[in-house]
Structure formats: C-alpha cells, structure tokens
Motif scaffolding. Structure first.
Motif, PDB file in Angstrom:
ATOM      1  N   ALA A  83      -6.367   0.291 -34.900  1.00 16.70           N
ATOM      2  CA  ALA A  83      -6.795   1.785 -34.849  1.00 16.70           C
ATOM      3  C   ALA A  83      -7.358   2.180 -34.036  1.00 16.70           C
ATOM      4  N   LYS A  84      -7.450   3.526 -34.008  1.00 12.50           N
ATOM      5  CA  LYS A  84      -8.239   4.124 -32.292  1.00 12.50           C
ATOM      6  C   LYS A  84      -8.726   5.429 -32.623  1.00 12.50           C
ATOM      7  N   THR A  85      -9.576   6.250 -31.942  1.00 11.45           N
ATOM      8  CA  THR A  85      -9.986   7.192 -31.951  1.00 11.45           C
ATOM      9  C   THR A  85      -9.257   7.601 -30.386  1.00 11.45           C
ATOM     10  N   ALA A  86     -10.087   8.740 -29.680  1.00 14.02           N
ATOM     11  CA  ALA A  86      -9.072   9.380 -28.960  1.00 14.02           C
ATOM     12  C   ALA A  86     -10.836   8.581 -27.809  1.00 14.02           C
ATOM     13  N   ASN A  87     -11.280   7.726 -27.984  1.00 11.26           N
ATOM     14  CA  ASN A  87     -12.391   6.959 -26.939  1.00 11.26           C
ATOM     15  C   ASN A  87     -12.758   6.366 -27.280  1.00 11.26           C
ATOM     16  N   ALA A  88     -12.406   5.632 -28.706  1.00 14.03           N
ATOM     17  CA  ALA A  88     -12.824   3.929 -28.933  1.00 14.03           C
ATOM     18  C   ALA A  88     -11.462   2.691 -29.675  1.00 14.03           C
ATOM     19  N   VAL A  89     -12.575   2.278 -29.783  1.00  9.37           N
ATOM     20  CA  VAL A  89     -11.496   1.488 -30.631  1.00  9.37           C
ATOM     21  C   VAL A  89     -11.641   1.706 -31.767  1.00  9.37           C
ATOM     22  N   ALA A  90     -11.485   1.447 -33.096  1.00 11.00           N
ATOM     23  CA  ALA A  90     -11.135   1.824 -34.491  1.00 11.00           C
ATOM     24  C   ALA A  90     -11.279   1.325 -35.121  1.00 11.00           C
ATOM     25  N   GLY A  91     -10.642   0.412 -35.029  1.00 11.03           N
ATOM     26  CA  GLY A  91     -10.085  -0.696 -36.243  1.00 11.03           C
ATOM     27  C   GLY A  91      -9.172  -2.002 -35.152  1.00 11.03           C
ATOM     28  N   ILE A  92     -10.077  -3.749 -35.233  1.00  8.44           N
ATOM     29  CA  ILE A  92      -9.196  -4.461 -35.040  1.00  8.44           C
ATOM     30  C   ILE A  92      -8.789  -5.256 -35.901  1.00  8.44           C
ATOM     31  N   ALA A  93      -7.933  -6.616 -36.002  1.00  4.30           N
ATOM     32  CA  ALA A  93      -7.624  -7.585 -36.897  1.00  4.30           C
ATOM     33  C   ALA A  93      -7.108  -8.874 -36.034  1.00  4.30           C
ATOM     34  N   ASN A  94      -7.817  -9.837 -36.622  1.00  2.00           N
ATOM     35  CA  ASN A  94      -6.934 -11.484 -36.713  1.00  2.00           C
ATOM     36  C   ASN A  94      -6.875 -12.077 -37.831  1.00  2.00           C
ATOM     37  N   PRO A  95      -5.154 -11.166 -38.389  1.00  2.00           N
ATOM     38  CA  PRO A  95      -5.280 -12.336 -39.693  1.00  2.00           C
ATOM     39  C   PRO A  95      -4.748 -13.852 -39.713  1.00  2.00           C
ATOM     40  N   GLU A  96      -4.385 -13.743 -39.441  1.00  2.00           N
ATOM     41  CA  GLU A  96      -4.743 -15.174 -38.392  1.00  2.00           C
ATOM     42  C   GLU A  96      -6.177 -16.139 -39.424  1.00  2.00           C
ATOM     43  N   ARG A  97      -7.319 -15.862 -38.650  1.00  2.00           N
ATOM     44  CA  ARG A  97      -8.043 -16.163 -38.950  1.00  2.00           C
ATOM     45  C   ARG A  97      -9.276 -15.253 -40.366  1.00  2.00           C
ATOM     46  N   ARG A  98      -8.199 -14.201 -41.272  1.00  2.00           N
ATOM     47  CA  ARG A  98      -8.844 -13.757 -41.861  1.00  2.00           C
ATOM     48  C   ARG A  98      -9.490 -12.727 -41.623  1.00  2.00           C
ATOM     49  N   ILE A  99      -9.438 -12.287 -40.566  1.00  6.98           N
ATOM     50  CA  ILE A  99     -11.206 -10.999 -39.949  1.00  6.98           C
ATOM     51  C   ILE A  99      -9.899  -9.780 -39.625  1.00  6.98           C
ATOM     52  N   TRP A 100     -11.031  -8.917 -40.557  1.00  5.91           N
ATOM     53  CA  TRP A 100     -11.019  -7.169 -40.324  1.00  5.91           C
ATOM     54  C   TRP A 100     -12.096  -6.953 -39.222  1.00  5.91           C
ATOM     55  N   ALA A 101     -12.009  -5.933 -39.260  1.00  3.45           N
ATOM     56  CA  ALA A 101     -13.193  -4.683 -39.147  1.00  3.45           C
ATOM     57  C   ALA A 101     -12.624  -3.275 -38.420  1.00  3.45           C
ATOM     58  N   VAL A 102     -13.314  -2.503 -39.317  1.00  2.00           N
ATOM     59  CA  VAL A 102     -13.236  -0.741 -38.750  1.00  2.00           C
ATOM     60  C   VAL A 102     -14.932  -0.501 -38.282  1.00  2.00           C
ATOM     61  N   GLN A 103     -14.098   0.258 -37.262  1.00  2.00           N
ATOM     62  CA  GLN A 103     -15.803   0.901 -36.788  1.00  2.00           C
ATOM     63  C   GLN A 103     -16.110   1.599 -37.393  1.00  2.00           C
ATOM     64  N   PHE A 104     -15.391   2.821 -38.428  1.00  2.00           N
ATOM     65  CA  PHE A 104     -16.110   4.004 -38.909  1.00  2.00           C
ATOM     66  C   PHE A 104     -16.658   3.461 -40.985  1.00  2.00           C
ATOM     67  N   HIS A 105     -16.772   4.226 -41.475  1.00  3.02           N
ATOM     68  CA  HIS A 105     -17.589   3.897 -42.145  1.00  3.02           C
ATOM     69  C   HIS A 105     -16.400   4.464 -43.814  1.00  3.02           C
ATOM     70  N   PRO A 106     -15.765   2.779 -44.379  1.00  2.78           N
ATOM     71  CA  PRO A 106     -15.270   3.814 -45.557  1.00  2.78           C
ATOM     72  C   PRO A 106     -15.714   3.938 -46.575  1.00  2.78           C
ATOM     73  N   GLU A 107     -17.342   3.316 -46.422  1.00  2.80           N
ATOM     74  CA  GLU A 107     -17.999   3.464 -48.332  1.00  2.80           C
ATOM     75  C   GLU A 107     -18.229   5.220 -47.951  1.00  2.80           C
ATOM     76  N   VAL A 108     -17.787   5.683 -47.070  1.00  2.00           N
ATOM     77  CA  VAL A 108     -18.733   7.410 -47.019  1.00  2.00           C
ATOM     78  C   VAL A 108     -18.013   8.501 -47.702  1.00  2.00           C
ATOM     79  N   HIS A 109     -18.351   8.779 -48.861  1.00  2.00           N
ATOM     80  CA  HIS A 109     -16.753  10.243 -48.796  1.00  2.00           C
ATOM     81  C   HIS A 109     -16.288  10.838 -48.011  1.00  2.00           C
ATOM     82  N   HIS A 110     -16.870  11.425 -46.825  1.00  2.00           N
ATOM     83  CA  HIS A 110     -16.878  12.124 -45.612  1.00  2.00           C
ATOM     84  C   HIS A 110     -15.381  11.080 -45.577  1.00  2.00           C
ATOM     85  N   THR A 111     -15.227   9.905 -45.553  1.00  2.00           N
ATOM     86  CA  THR A 111     -13.846   8.506 -45.239  1.00  2.00           C
ATOM     87  C   THR A 111     -13.391   9.135 -46.413  1.00  2.00           C
TER      88      THR A 111
END
Ligand code: XMP
Length: 516
Positions: A147-175
């Motif tokens: 995933a990306k924003t206009a300016n930057a990386v917003a999400g990355i993954a390596n499914p083989e290693r079972r690692i996922w990451a997002v730059q934003f905050h899914p826990e905050v209710h504004h997301t």
C-alpha cells in the motif's frame, strides 16, 4: 497462561493500549509487553501473533527502543504498525529515512496488493490516521509494497516469512477500516479463535490464582471502587476465605459508603471483610491542614499505618499472610517499575501512597492486562451489582481533596450531603454513566443570602462534571439547565450551611478534575 494470545510489543506509542483493546474487542486475548521483553517472556504468553507497536523514536536514534530483533524469527505472524514497520525494515536489511514530508493526521492510502490477506474485503482506497516522521525508503529482501500514500510507503509484506506491516494506525478510530484490517490479521493470518470472553477470563484466572496461592492466605485493601472490588471478588472466587479484605473508613468517604460497601461486599457477595472505622484517627491527622499535598500525605500515611495494623492482626490469626491482592489495571502498569516500557512516561497517575513494603507480600494483580471497561465486563460475569461496576472514579484521599481549606467533621458532613444530591440528580437525569465524574466541591468562601425573611451567611459549593477518557484530559460537561437548576435548588434548600452554588466550566488542562 494457557490462553492463546496476541502479544503486542510496546515501542512507546500513545496508541499501544488501543491496539490491545481493539484485539480484545474481537474476543481474542492480547497482552502488551514492553519492547524489551525477553523471548522467553513473549513465548510464555503462547503467542499466535505478534504486533510491533508505533513509537516516538526513529530507528536511528541513540535511544531507539532496544527490542530483540530475534522476535522477527519466531514462528508466528508479525504485524508492524508505524514504528513497527520501520523496525522491521531496518532490522531486516532495508533502509529508513527521515521523511521529506512528515505525515500527521488524516491521509489517503491506496492498496496496491489487493490480494493481500491483510486487506481482504477492504476498498482499494482507505482513509487512515498517520503519525510519523520517518519512512521506509528501501524494502528488505523478500518484501514487497502492499500500500502507498502519494508520498510514501504505507504497507509492506513478506508472506513467506509471515511478516506484514503498515505505516498507518489501524487501531485509531479515524482509520475507518482499521478494525477490518485487524480482524484480517487475527482471523485470516493468525487463525485466531474468538473465544476470549469474560467467562473464559474468569475461569482461567481463577485456576491460575488457585495454583499460585495454594493453601496460603491473601489480603486485599478494598476501597469500594470498581477495580479493587472486582479483583477481590475474582480472588475470592478462587480461594474463598483464604482472602481477607480490609476496608477502611478514612472519615472522608461518601455518605453511607462505609455501611453500603460492607453490605454489598460482605452480605451480598460473601467476602470475608474486615471493616475498620478509623475516621477519628484520620480526622485528627487532618486537623489544621490546608495544603493539598500535605492532606494527601497525611491520608496516605495514616492508611498505611491502619492497613499495617490490620494485616498483622490477620497474619496472627491465620498463621501468616503471603499475598497482597491489588486491582491494578493496565493504565497503572505502564507506570510501574516492573514493566519499563517506553510509554511509561506518557501517563502519570495518583496513588494514595502505596501499601506497606515491609510486609514483603507477593502481589496478585489479576486485572493488570485489562482496561476499565473490560474490568466492568468481568465484574458483570461475576454477578456483581451494577451499582459497584458503574461507579465513577473517586480519589483515594476522598472528599478531603474536595473540601478546600481545613477538613473538619462538620465540613465533611456538609459535602457528603451536597455530593449525594449531585449524584442522585445526575442519576435521575440518566446521565451518570455517560459522565466520567460528577461531584460537589465545598469552598471555604462564605457569602450573604436570604431565606424567607432571614439573612444567611454560609458556604459556597461548586459543581463539577467532566467527560474524560482516562482522567488525563477532560472537558466540562454542559449539563442541561434543568439538571443544574434542580441540583442548585435542592442544595440551598435542603442543606443548612450552603447558600450558594456555582458551576465549574474549566477544562483539563489547564484546570485539573479535582480542585486540589
Ligand atoms: P486530577 O484532579 O489530577 O485528577 O485532574 C485526575 C483523576 O485522578 C483522580 N485523583 C486522584 N486519585 N488519589 C487518587 O487515587 C489522588 O490523590 C487523586 N487526585 C486526583 C481524580 O479523581 C481524577 O479521576
């Protein structure tokens, strides 16, 4: 701990607690550990997934939180959030840099890897909450952009290693799709079972306490508030009369509280309760004291002295006391010295002065991973009355910090009456549960009034009602005029000694909730 769990490693974000809450709302147990937790400690929670939280540092800072990067090699799925994404990038050979354009607040994210299980059923464009100064520049080997924003990386993954990451905050209710994303992590990726319910918590905690205490004896300082009451009932369920609760009347409780708490906890809930009326001792210590901090210290020290006396008495009759039950909640834990996570400095809370250290008791803190609303759910499952569970917070030094100037028996009685009117009227208006705290404050100011044909010269009482999430910040509540009118009219008409009522319209900051 025989429950499967999601372990959240805390890198110091103000939102870490929220991640835990969001996950537990899905009936999956999650525990927050400091990022410095050892691999053994992490594994003792039987993690089926690990979340790396956000945090205020940059991975290149000299004081960047020192987590063990081995955690990325454990055989469980990992979700990095914000700093967590940068931690993963940095430790697995990618590059992080200070962003040209810092992103704080709302942002638009475009999902580029729509087949990613983390984003299942999510729209391709998300409105999210960002809060970061660094960004991933080069991804580590094996990772791809999700995933990306206009300016930057917003999400990355390596499914083989079972690692996922997002730059934003899914826990905050504004997301807006944040919960859906977390659900995807839990149920698509970690294969979690939604079986963490209050009943399950009670069952496994009771078993663990039984195991820990064996045939020894425990004591608990009961305040009548939600936390210590639920902790006591839970421990009582586990060890019955091997628990003795001590409830102290410090002379600055609310009206009839000394009696009511005994009635509920001993008569209705069957607790083994020692009630100590030490009001005279406390009021003697408060004589002539007007400084707020001196009041707090006097009450705190006297409490320790009274509790210590009782504990020794109980120890003598039970053949020794080994354990102390405390209703510590997670927001208190981040303050404590046993868990030194980086977010500990964000919150400061008040304690009346602690309990006797000399007794060398081992602690039982059955609620230490939970938040207040979760504690209420547990209390309900234990069959505790709503009257206790829905109580608004009440400060340890009680009405003493709501009586400005000297605390005397006469002033305590006046404030108890006013407090009762406020609480009853707020309850009658159906507002009690929506409001964080609502109470009366007795001011050392006398003013002139007229009642019938009589001139009066009596005290002023201030009414305070605030909304708050955690007591750290607060807004005054615009109480309906009708409610204010009833409170004011009842106080001046029914309470001899108060002839004027004012309403406090100060937020925190710059004010505080209590007046002292
Ligand atoms: P303030 O007045 O600091 O209060 O805005 C924030 C929250 O803490 C409670 N409070 C206390 N609790 N001992 C306590 O146990 C204290 O000395 C104390 N002082 C304030 C207050 O009621 C509010 O919920």
């Amino acid at each position: 701990m025989d429950t499967q769990s999601i372990v959240i490693l805390d890198f110091g974000s103000q939102y870490t607690q929220l991640i835990a809450r969001r996950i537990r709302e899905q009936n999956v147990f999650s525990a927050v550990l400091p990022c410095t937790a050892s691999l053994e400690e992490i594994q003792s929670y039987k993690p089926i997934g690990i979340v790396l939280s956000g945090g205020p540092c940059s991975v290149y800072d000299a004081d960047a939180p020192p987590a063990d990067a081995e955690v990325l090699g454990l055989d469980v799925p990992v979700l990095g959030i914000c700093y967590g994404l940068q931690f993963i990038t940095h430790h697995l050979g990618g590059k992080v840099r200070s962003a040209e354009k810092r992103e704080y607040g709302h942002a638009e994210v475009n999902i580029v890897d729509t087949k990613n299980p983390l984003f299942e059923s999510l729209p391709a464009d998300l409105t999210v909450w960002m809060s970061h100064g660094d960004e991933a520049l080069e991804l580590p080997a094996g990772f791809h952009l999700t995933a990306k924003t206009a300016n930057a990386v917003a999400g990355i993954a390596n499914p083989e290693r079972r690692i996922w990451a997002v730059q934003f905050h899914p826990e905050v209710h504004h997301t807006r799709q944040g919960t859906a994303l977390l659900r995807n992590f839990l149920f698509n990726i970690c294969d979690a079972k939604a079986d963490w319910t209050p009943a399950h918590f009670v069952q496994s905690t009771v078993a663990a306490i039984k195991d820990k205490v064996g045939d020894k004896h425990a004591i608990c300082a009961l305040s009548g508030g939600v936390d210590s009451s639920v902790a006591a009932v839970l421990v009582h369920r586990a060890i019955g009369d091997q628990l003795t609760c001590v409830f102290v009347n410090n002379g600055v409780l609310r009206r009839n509280e000394f009696f009511k708490v005994q009635q509920t906890m001993r008569d209705k809930l069957g607790l083994n309760l020692v009630a100590v009326d030490a009001s005279t001792r406390f009021l003697a210590k408060l004589e002539g004291v007007t400084d707020p901090e001196t009041k707090r210290k006097a009450i705190g020290n006297e409490f320790i002295a009274v509790f210590d006396d009782e504990a020794h008495r109980i120890s003598a009759t039970t053949g020794g006391v080994d354990f102390l039950v405390q209703g510590t909640l997670y927001p208190d834990v981040i303050e404590s010295s046993s868990v030194k996570g980086p977010s500990q400095t964000i919150k400061s809370h008040h304690n009346v002065g602690g309990l006797p250290e000399t007794m060398k008791l081992k602690l039982i803190e059955p609620l230490r991973d939970l938040f207040k609303d979760e504690v209420r759910r547990i209390g309900r499952d234990l069959g505790m009355p709503e009257e206790i569970l829905e109580r608004q917070p009440f400060p340890g030094p009680g009405l003493a910090v709501r009586i400005l100037g000297e605390v005397t028996a006469e002033r305590v009685a006046l404030l108890q009456e006013a407090d009762e009117v406020v609480v009853n009227e707020i309850k009658a208006a159906g507002l009690y549960r929506q409001i964080w705290q609502s109470f009366a404050v007795l001011l050392p100011v006398k003013s002139v009034g007229v009642m019938g044909d009589q001139r009066t010269y009596a005290y002023t009482c201030a009414i305070r009602a605030v909304h708050s999430e955690d007591g750290m910040t607060a807004d005054w509540v615009p109480l309906p005029y009708e409610v204010l009118k009833r409170i004011s009219s009842r106080i001046v008409n029914e309470i001899r000694g108060i002839n004027r009522v004012v309403y406090d319209i100060t937020s925190k900051p710059p004010g505080t909730i209590e007046w002292e």
